[in-house]
Design an enzyme around this catalytic site. Structure first.
Site, PDB file in Angstrom:
ATOM      1  N   LYS A 223      -2.469  27.351 -34.795  1.00  0.00           N
ATOM      2  CA  LYS A 223      -1.665  28.318 -35.577  1.00  0.00           C
ATOM      3  C   LYS A 223      -0.243  27.858 -35.875  1.00  0.00           C
ATOM      4  CE  LYS A 223      -5.049  29.910 -35.861  1.00  0.00           C
ATOM      5  NZ  LYS A 223      -5.637  29.737 -37.189  1.00  0.00           N
ATOM      6  N   SER A 224      -0.059  26.546 -35.844  1.00  0.00           N
ATOM      7  CA  SER A 224       1.272  26.007 -36.137  1.00  0.00           C
ATOM      8  C   SER A 224       1.378  25.429 -37.547  1.00  0.00           C
ATOM      9  CB  SER A 224       1.622  24.909 -35.134  1.00  0.00           C
ATOM     10  OG  SER A 224       1.588  25.409 -33.829  1.00  0.00           O
ATOM     11  N   GLY A 225       0.268  25.468 -38.294  1.00  0.00           N
ATOM     12  CA  GLY A 225       0.299  24.880 -39.638  1.00  0.00           C
ATOM     13  C   GLY A 225      -0.656  23.701 -39.788  1.00  0.00           C
ATOM     14  N   THR A 226      -1.676  23.662 -38.923  1.00  0.00           N
ATOM     15  CA  THR A 226      -2.651  22.573 -38.937  1.00  0.00           C
ATOM     16  C   THR A 226      -3.333  22.432 -40.293  1.00  0.00           C
ATOM     17  OG1 THR A 226      -3.145  23.468 -36.737  1.00  0.00           O
ATOM     18  CG2 THR A 226      -4.490  21.618 -37.498  1.00  0.00           C
ATOM     19  N   THR A 227      -3.770  23.549 -40.844  1.00  0.00           N
ATOM     20  CA  THR A 227      -4.517  23.538 -42.109  1.00  0.00           C
ATOM     21  C   THR A 227      -3.654  22.940 -43.220  1.00  0.00           C
ATOM     22  OG1 THR A 227      -5.405  25.652 -41.327  1.00  0.00           O
ATOM     23  CG2 THR A 227      -5.950  25.018 -43.578  1.00  0.00           C
TER      24      THR A 227
ATOM     25  N   HIS B 241      -6.115  19.487 -31.204  1.00  0.00           N
ATOM     26  CA  HIS B 241      -5.235  20.430 -30.509  1.00  0.00           C
ATOM     27  C   HIS B 241      -4.955  19.931 -29.087  1.00  0.00           C
ATOM     28  CE1 HIS B 241      -5.194  23.239 -33.712  1.00  0.00           C
ATOM     29  NE2 HIS B 241      -6.390  23.757 -33.524  1.00  0.00           N
TER      30      HIS B 241
ATOM     31  N   ARG C  58       5.750  24.870 -34.544  1.00  0.00           N
ATOM     32  CA  ARG C  58       6.192  26.093 -35.223  1.00  0.00           C
ATOM     33  C   ARG C  58       6.907  26.968 -34.209  1.00  0.00           C
ATOM     34  NH1 ARG C  58       2.117  30.378 -38.355  1.00  0.00           N
ATOM     35  NH2 ARG C  58       3.699  31.171 -39.778  1.00  0.00           N
TER      36      ARG C  58
ATOM     37  N   LYS D  15      -0.565  34.924 -43.990  1.00  0.00           N
ATOM     38  CA  LYS D  15       0.658  35.292 -44.685  1.00  0.00           C
ATOM     39  C   LYS D  15       1.496  34.070 -45.074  1.00  0.00           C
ATOM     40  CE  LYS D  15       3.579  39.331 -44.343  1.00  0.00           C
ATOM     41  NZ  LYS D  15       4.008  40.415 -43.459  1.00  0.00           N
ATOM     42  N   GLY D  16       1.476  33.074 -44.213  1.00  0.00           N
ATOM     43  CA  GLY D  16       2.149  31.817 -44.534  1.00  0.00           C
ATOM     44  C   GLY D  16       3.658  31.930 -44.669  1.00  0.00           C
TER      45      GLY D  16
HETATM   46  P1  A3P Z   1       0.235  33.056 -40.525  1.00  0.00           P
HETATM   47  O1  A3P Z   1      -0.818  33.669 -39.667  1.00  0.00           O
HETATM   48  O2  A3P Z   1       1.619  33.279 -39.992  1.00  0.00           O
HETATM   49  O3  A3P Z   1       0.123  33.434 -41.954  1.00  0.00           O
HETATM   50  P2  A3P Z   1      -3.304  26.757 -38.422  1.00  0.00           P
HETATM   51  O4  A3P Z   1      -3.587  26.094 -39.718  1.00  0.00           O
HETATM   52  O5  A3P Z   1      -2.653  25.851 -37.417  1.00  0.00           O
HETATM   53  O6  A3P Z   1      -4.480  27.489 -37.902  1.00  0.00           O
HETATM   54  O7  A3P Z   1      -2.156  27.830 -38.720  1.00  0.00           O
HETATM   55  C1  A3P Z   1      -2.408  28.935 -39.525  1.00  0.00           C
HETATM   56  C2  A3P Z   1      -1.099  29.442 -40.062  1.00  0.00           C
HETATM   57  O8  A3P Z   1      -0.649  28.604 -41.143  1.00  0.00           O
HETATM   58  C3  A3P Z   1      -1.255  30.833 -40.673  1.00  0.00           C
HETATM   59  O9  A3P Z   1       0.023  31.460 -40.493  1.00  0.00           O
HETATM   60  C4  A3P Z   1      -1.535  30.493 -42.126  1.00  0.00           C
HETATM   61  O10 A3P Z   1      -1.317  31.553 -43.015  1.00  0.00           O
HETATM   62  C5  A3P Z   1      -0.574  29.345 -42.351  1.00  0.00           C
HETATM   63  N1  A3P Z   1      -0.964  28.484 -43.475  1.00  0.00           N
HETATM   64  C6  A3P Z   1      -2.203  28.082 -43.830  1.00  0.00           C
HETATM   65  N2  A3P Z   1      -2.156  27.322 -44.921  1.00  0.00           N
HETATM   66  C7  A3P Z   1      -0.865  27.232 -45.292  1.00  0.00           C
HETATM   67  C8  A3P Z   1      -0.180  26.580 -46.375  1.00  0.00           C
HETATM   68  N3  A3P Z   1      -0.841  25.872 -47.286  1.00  0.00           N
HETATM   69  N4  A3P Z   1       1.164  26.704 -46.432  1.00  0.00           N
HETATM   70  C9  A3P Z   1       1.838  27.436 -45.520  1.00  0.00           C
HETATM   71  N5  A3P Z   1       1.255  28.076 -44.485  1.00  0.00           N
HETATM   72  C10 A3P Z   1      -0.080  27.981 -44.366  1.00  0.00           C
END
Ligand code: A3P
Length: 289
Positions: A36-40, A95, A117, A251-252
């Site tokens: 949940k730090s921006g992996t995707t 992770h 994050r 929400k991003g």
């Molecule tokens: P939020 O839940 O605060 O919206 P991970 O990818 O590590 O699982 O983290 C998911 C978090 O990254 C989520 O945060 C998600 O919305 C956000 N996220 C996913 N894709 C993104 C993108 N392209 N740009 C910015 N944030 C993104």
């Protein structure tokens, strides 16, 4: 629980196996993060950067495939090398904490990019994700207070958060050419600069001609939250374990924690931030604090 870290049960054996056996190639790129730090986002960015001469943005596999299917977790039990479509260089994600990475990763010339994050947003993101995971409509609601207390005490998937982040932070200071330490907040603030920084670090710098053609902006747009969230595959597709791809796009934003954490929770987190990261000069920009 293994060598100071909490590991999801279904990943336990495969994590230990990856720790012992994963053999890195010299040109491997490993994307590391606490969940949940921006992996995707990082996966989409790095995939686009290193494959930019193969695919025009209008032709990018990201339009059809979720980033998690393009960049497999090296500790995933379902990781099948044959599934890696584009293997020059190989891209992996993990992770796993730095402390548990295989010796081969640490001693090879492979590169590591870590995305961190601020823990308040990371925690809230993680809470939402856990509430929805694994898409079971009958799942018990996850109590925020309880989840928060456990998080602060380090009891969560890949936790303690503090040790996870510090492991990569310290390693990045020791070996800046090997490990790049990024912050989600910095990417949000200036994505163009950070795309160029990533490309340079990974050995794929942009030429002047590419910059003139606007390739950096194309990648930033393609990988933006608004765009990616709305790709059909991310709206309606599923990843392994039945997880909806949409769960990775909530929400991003930076600062959503303000809508959920109570003042006493914020106070506890601020204290922890100071206690754990203060002496290491690691700070996160927290709006309105
Ligand atoms: P939020 O839940 O605060 O919206 P991970 O990818 O590590 O699982 O983290 C998911 C978090 O990254 C989520 O945060 C998600 O919305 C956000 N996220 C996913 N894709 C993104 C993108 N392209 N740009 C910015 N944030 C993104």
């Amino acid at each position: 629980y293994h060598q100071g870290f909490w590991i999801a049960e279904f990943l336990f054996r495969s994590t230990i196996s990856a720790q012992r056996n994963f053999v890195a190639h010299e040109d491997d790129i490993i994307l590391a993060s606490c969940p949940k730090s921006g992996t995707t986002w990082l996966k989409a960015l790095v995939f686009s950067i290193v494959n930019r001469t193969r695919f025009a943005p209008t032709d990018s596999p990201l339009l059809k495939v979720n980033p998690h299917d393009l960049v497999p977790f090296l500790e995933s039990p379902s990781r099948i090398f044959e599934k890696i479509v584009f293997d020059q260089p190989r891209l992996f994600s993990t992770h796993m904490p730095h402390q548990l990475l295989s010796l081969s990763i640490k001693t090879s010339d492979s590169k590591i990019v870590y995305i961190s994050r601020n823990p308040m947003d990371q925690f809230i993101s993680y809470w939402f994700y856990t509430c929805k995971f694994p898409n079971d409509p009958n799942a018990e609601p996850v109590d925020l207070e309880d989840f928060f207390d456990k998080f602060c005490r380090g009891i969560h998937n890949s936790g303690p958060f503090w040790d996870h982040v510090l492991g990569y932070w310290k390693a990045s200071l020791e070996r800046p050419h090997k490990i790049l330490f990024l912050k989600y907040e910095e990417l949000k603030k200036d994505i163009g600069f950070n795309i160029k920084r990533l490309a340079k670090f990974l050995g794929f710098p942009f030429s002047e001609e590419e910059e003139r053609r606007g390739v950096v902006e194309e990648i930033s747009t393609l990988c933006s939250f608004e765009k990616m969230k709305n790709f059909d595959v991310n709206k309606n597709g599923h990843w392994t374990l039945g997880i909806s791809n949409s769960l990775f796009f909530r929400k991003g934003e930076v600062g959503d924690w303000k809508n959920f954490l109570t003042p006493s929770m914020v106070e506890r987190m601020e204290k922890l931030l100071q206690e754990k990261f203060g002496e290491h000069n690691l700070t996160f920009e927290l709006p309105d604090l």
